[in-house]
Design a protein around this motif. Structure first.
Motif, PDB file in Angstrom:
ATOM      1  N   THR A   1     -35.650  38.995  11.676  1.00 46.00           N
ATOM      2  CA  THR A   1     -34.690  40.042  11.306  1.00 46.00           C
ATOM      3  C   THR A   1     -35.391  41.232  10.669  1.00 46.00           C
ATOM      4  O   THR A   1     -35.021  42.389  10.904  1.00 46.00           O
ATOM      5  CB  THR A   1     -33.627  39.476  10.345  1.00 46.00           C
ATOM      6  OG1 THR A   1     -33.137  38.231  10.842  1.00 46.00           O
ATOM      7  CG2 THR A   1     -32.458  40.439  10.201  1.00 46.00           C
ATOM      8  N   GLY A   2     -36.428  40.959   9.870  1.00 47.61           N
ATOM      9  CA  GLY A   2     -37.142  42.051   9.214  1.00 47.61           C
ATOM     10  C   GLY A   2     -37.851  42.964  10.188  1.00 47.61           C
ATOM     11  O   GLY A   2     -37.813  44.195  10.059  1.00 47.61           O
ATOM     12  N   VAL A   3     -38.515  42.381  11.194  1.00 48.88           N
ATOM     13  CA  VAL A   3     -39.189  43.193  12.209  1.00 48.88           C
ATOM     14  C   VAL A   3     -38.157  44.006  13.002  1.00 48.88           C
ATOM     15  O   VAL A   3     -38.366  45.198  13.299  1.00 48.88           O
ATOM     16  CB  VAL A   3     -40.020  42.295  13.139  1.00 48.88           C
ATOM     17  CG1 VAL A   3     -40.479  43.064  14.370  1.00 48.88           C
ATOM     18  CG2 VAL A   3     -41.228  41.751  12.392  1.00 48.88           C
ATOM     19  N   ALA A   4     -37.033  43.381  13.351  1.00 49.15           N
ATOM     20  CA  ALA A   4     -35.993  44.103  14.094  1.00 49.15           C
ATOM     21  C   ALA A   4     -35.441  45.265  13.278  1.00 49.15           C
ATOM     22  O   ALA A   4     -35.141  46.336  13.828  1.00 49.15           O
ATOM     23  CB  ALA A   4     -34.873  43.147  14.494  1.00 49.15           C
ATOM     24  N   LEU A   5     -35.298  45.089  11.959  1.00 46.62           N
ATOM     25  CA  LEU A   5     -34.816  46.186  11.112  1.00 46.62           C
ATOM     26  C   LEU A   5     -35.771  47.371  11.159  1.00 46.62           C
ATOM     27  O   LEU A   5     -35.338  48.535  11.216  1.00 46.62           O
ATOM     28  CB  LEU A   5     -34.649  45.701   9.670  1.00 46.62           C
ATOM     29  CG  LEU A   5     -34.213  46.777   8.671  1.00 46.62           C
ATOM     30  CD1 LEU A   5     -32.825  47.320   9.011  1.00 46.62           C
ATOM     31  CD2 LEU A   5     -34.236  46.229   7.240  1.00 46.62           C
ATOM     32  N   GLU A   6     -37.070  47.116  11.143  1.00 45.08           N
ATOM     33  CA  GLU A   6     -38.030  48.219  11.245  1.00 45.08           C
ATOM     34  C   GLU A   6     -37.822  48.997  12.539  1.00 45.08           C
ATOM     35  O   GLU A   6     -37.844  50.233  12.546  1.00 45.08           O
ATOM     36  CB  GLU A   6     -39.457  47.681  11.179  1.00 45.08           C
ATOM     37  CG  GLU A   6     -39.847  47.125   9.822  1.00 45.08           C
ATOM     38  CD  GLU A   6     -41.327  46.791   9.740  1.00 45.08           C
ATOM     39  OE1 GLU A   6     -42.081  47.178  10.663  1.00 45.08           O
ATOM     40  OE2 GLU A   6     -41.745  46.144   8.760  1.00 45.08           O
ATOM     41  N   TRP A   7     -37.635  48.274  13.645  1.00 43.97           N
ATOM     42  CA  TRP A   7     -37.382  48.950  14.926  1.00 43.97           C
ATOM     43  C   TRP A   7     -36.103  49.767  14.872  1.00 43.97           C
ATOM     44  O   TRP A   7     -36.065  50.915  15.365  1.00 43.97           O
ATOM     45  CB  TRP A   7     -37.278  47.916  16.045  1.00 43.97           C
ATOM     46  CG  TRP A   7     -38.561  47.455  16.648  1.00 43.97           C
ATOM     47  CD1 TRP A   7     -39.062  46.182  16.664  1.00 43.97           C
ATOM     48  CD2 TRP A   7     -39.516  48.257  17.362  1.00 43.97           C
ATOM     49  NE1 TRP A   7     -40.266  46.140  17.332  1.00 43.97           N
ATOM     50  CE2 TRP A   7     -40.566  47.393  17.773  1.00 43.97           C
ATOM     51  CE3 TRP A   7     -39.583  49.611  17.682  1.00 43.97           C
ATOM     52  CZ2 TRP A   7     -41.662  47.852  18.504  1.00 43.97           C
ATOM     53  CZ3 TRP A   7     -40.684  50.070  18.404  1.00 43.97           C
ATOM     54  CH2 TRP A   7     -41.703  49.197  18.805  1.00 43.97           C
TER      55      TRP A   7
ATOM     56  N   LEU B   1     -44.250  37.852  17.011  1.00 47.28           N
ATOM     57  CA  LEU B   1     -43.117  38.776  17.073  1.00 47.28           C
ATOM     58  C   LEU B   1     -43.562  40.099  17.694  1.00 47.28           C
ATOM     59  O   LEU B   1     -44.737  40.462  17.642  1.00 47.28           O
ATOM     60  CB  LEU B   1     -42.562  39.031  15.668  1.00 47.28           C
ATOM     61  CG  LEU B   1     -42.269  37.790  14.815  1.00 47.28           C
ATOM     62  CD1 LEU B   1     -41.785  38.195  13.438  1.00 47.28           C
ATOM     63  CD2 LEU B   1     -41.247  36.907  15.486  1.00 47.28           C
ATOM     64  N   LEU B   2     -42.610  40.817  18.262  1.00 46.66           N
ATOM     65  CA  LEU B   2     -42.874  42.138  18.840  1.00 46.66           C
ATOM     66  C   LEU B   2     -42.513  43.169  17.776  1.00 46.66           C
ATOM     67  O   LEU B   2     -41.340  43.424  17.506  1.00 46.66           O
ATOM     68  CB  LEU B   2     -42.034  42.329  20.107  1.00 46.66           C
ATOM     69  CG  LEU B   2     -42.435  43.447  21.076  1.00 46.66           C
ATOM     70  CD1 LEU B   2     -41.687  43.282  22.400  1.00 46.66           C
ATOM     71  CD2 LEU B   2     -42.167  44.834  20.528  1.00 46.66           C
ATOM     72  N   ALA B   3     -43.539  43.742  17.153  1.00 47.34           N
ATOM     73  CA  ALA B   3     -43.363  44.609  15.993  1.00 47.34           C
ATOM     74  C   ALA B   3     -43.653  46.067  16.337  1.00 47.34           C
ATOM     75  O   ALA B   3     -44.304  46.373  17.338  1.00 47.34           O
ATOM     76  CB  ALA B   3     -44.282  44.151  14.862  1.00 47.34           C
ATOM     77  N   PRO B   4     -43.204  47.007  15.481  1.00 48.98           N
ATOM     78  CA  PRO B   4     -43.491  48.428  15.701  1.00 48.98           C
ATOM     79  C   PRO B   4     -44.986  48.729  15.612  1.00 48.98           C
ATOM     80  O   PRO B   4     -45.754  47.941  15.059  1.00 48.98           O
ATOM     81  CB  PRO B   4     -42.728  49.126  14.562  1.00 48.98           C
ATOM     82  CG  PRO B   4     -41.667  48.165  14.154  1.00 48.98           C
ATOM     83  CD  PRO B   4     -42.292  46.810  14.342  1.00 48.98           C
ATOM     84  N   PRO B   5     -45.405  49.874  16.146  1.00 50.81           N
ATOM     85  CA  PRO B   5     -46.812  50.271  16.030  1.00 50.81           C
ATOM     86  C   PRO B   5     -47.206  50.459  14.571  1.00 50.81           C
ATOM     87  O   PRO B   5     -46.359  50.693  13.697  1.00 50.81           O
ATOM     88  CB  PRO B   5     -46.871  51.599  16.787  1.00 50.81           C
ATOM     89  CG  PRO B   5     -45.623  51.662  17.600  1.00 50.81           C
ATOM     90  CD  PRO B   5     -44.598  50.875  16.855  1.00 50.81           C
ATOM     91  N   ALA B   6     -48.501  50.378  14.309  1.00 52.58           N
ATOM     92  CA  ALA B   6     -49.002  50.656  12.969  1.00 52.58           C
ATOM     93  C   ALA B   6     -48.619  52.079  12.573  1.00 52.58           C
ATOM     94  O   ALA B   6     -48.628  52.996  13.385  1.00 52.58           O
ATOM     95  CB  ALA B   6     -50.517  50.480  12.927  1.00 52.58           C
ATOM     96  N   GLY B   7     -48.276  52.252  11.318  1.00 51.85           N
ATOM     97  CA  GLY B   7     -47.846  53.555  10.812  1.00 51.85           C
ATOM     98  C   GLY B   7     -46.900  53.361   9.650  1.00 51.85           C
ATOM     99  O   GLY B   7     -46.900  52.304   9.006  1.00 51.85           O
TER     100      GLY B   7
END
Length: 384
Positions: free
Chosen positions: A217-223, A364-370
């Motif tokens: 859920t945390g990774v999805a929230l970042e997206w 997990l499929l996470a956003p790019p670094a930044g």
């Protein structure tokens, strides 16, 4: 391949291209059968599910799932726990954003989402428990979920945080009775499970529940926040229904759980392709969600497509799987993303800076670094 230190994104894109050119399931070069068709995926997950070994992401010990009766019992208790806590009313988004940021107020991608969601689900995970339990949860998030499952920096090194934290959980769970007549949190859920489960078994189940609840859920929230800011779904006028479509499109284009894996229990066929007992079948959620045969302009981010999705699109949309092995987070994770996404995008101005352009893929499929920097919108008289 899956133990190298680099992101797996280039593999995912190559598999998508192979699937687009294939007429049915295909074999990847390391032998695994790859499925990227809605009919074949349904066959694996629902119609022919009995030809695969039982599988559960939440409720398993090692690779062995709990018996179906225990899984159903635990899922029911989990949903009751979630219903007992009014997370919408009790959550302080401003404090959570401040705590998740660095000294310059930046929210570092691949990190900040799990910190906010850990705090959001704190009453559900370990409701009013003593400090040792909550400290172990925080240590697990910081020393395993982020570096192992999201970033993937420690996969080649000896890494002892998981067994050490599990031992700590086992010690604490061995001392604790379940509280009251009804389960109040995930600690109660694992304590109440019937059967011959040791404290170490229950500790492992608790860790898996924390990973599933906080990590995914945390990774999805970042997206959701990153894409919402980039595509103009950001400001005091953004509506809940817009965020609902934004969440759906986010999970389509960047499904956090980018693959579903099943192990064949018997010899059979999928789409005319033979599958042998013991063979792994990989359902590429990311490829299903990006198929040009199903989605118009599939690589474009278009939340408005969810105003009138077609039947084929509904069938091809599998961010949480389908059938008996479907992730029970399907309901509560989406509601959390919609609520938190709306709070952030309505109440903050956003600024995104990316150090890389490509998503980062490990477990997990996470956003790019930044990073993303959020600035509170002045909204006199508005209530959250």
């Amino acid at each position: 391949m899956f133990l190298d230190r680099q992101s797996l994104w280039h593999h995912l894109r190559r598999w998508e291209n192979l699937a687009a050119d294939a007429d049915g399931p295909l074999r990847l070069r390391f032998g695994t059968l790859f499925v990227a068709d809605a009919d074949a995926a349904r066959d694996v997950l629902v119609d022919s599910a009995d030809t695969y070994l039982p599988q559960s992401g939440f409720f398993r010990l090692g690779s062995t799932p709990l018996p179906q009766t225990l899984r159903a019992e635990a899922s029911g208790e989990l949903l009751k726990v979630l219903a007992r806590h009014d997370l919408h009313a009790s959550f302080d988004i401003d404090s959570a954003i401040r705590e998740a940021g660095d000294r310059r107020g930046r929210l570092r991608h691949q990190r900040w989402g799990v910190r906010v969601v850990r705090r959001y689900f704190a009453p559900v995970i370990a409701h009013r428990r003593h400090s040792e339990i909550n400290s172990l949860v925080d240590a697990y998030v910081a020393s395993s979920i982020v570096p192992d499952d999201i970033v993937g920096h420690v996969v080649r090194r000896s890494h002892r945080s998981v067994p050490l934290i599990r031992a700590g959980f086992a010690e604490q769970l061995g001392r604790l009775p379940a509280q009251g007549a009804d389960a109040q949190d995930l600690v109660d859920v694992v304590l109440r499970l019937r059967g011959e489960l040791s404290p170490a078994d229950r500790a492992q189940l608790l860790q898996r529940l924390v990973l599933s609840t906080v990590g995914f859920t945390g990774v999805a929230l970042e997206w959701v926040v990153l894409l919402g800011v980039q595509h103009g779904y950001n400001g005091p006028t953004v509506r809940p229904e817009q965020v609902r479509s934004l969440v759906k499109e986010t999970l389509r284009l960047y499904p956090t759980a980018w693959r579903l894996v099943r192990v064949a229990a018997t010899d059979h066929e999928i789409g005319g392709v033979p599958v042998h007992e013991g063979e792994h079948v990989l359902i590429g959620t990311h490829a299903l969600h990006r198929s040009a045969a199903v989605w118009d302009e599939p690589l474009d981010f278009r939340p408005t497509r969810w105003e009138k999705p077609t039947d084929d699109q509904k069938r091809s949309y599998l961010p949480f799987g389908k059938g008996k092995g479907m992730c029970p987070a399907n309901g509560f994770a989406v509601r959390a993303l919609e609520h938190l996404g709306h709070l952030v995008l309505r109440n903050y101005r956003g600024d995104v800076r990316l150090r890389r352009r490509k998503p980062h893929v490990r477990t997990l499929l996470a956003p790019p670094a930044g990073w993303t920097r959020l600035t509170r919108e002045p909204q006199p008289g508005r209530q959250d």
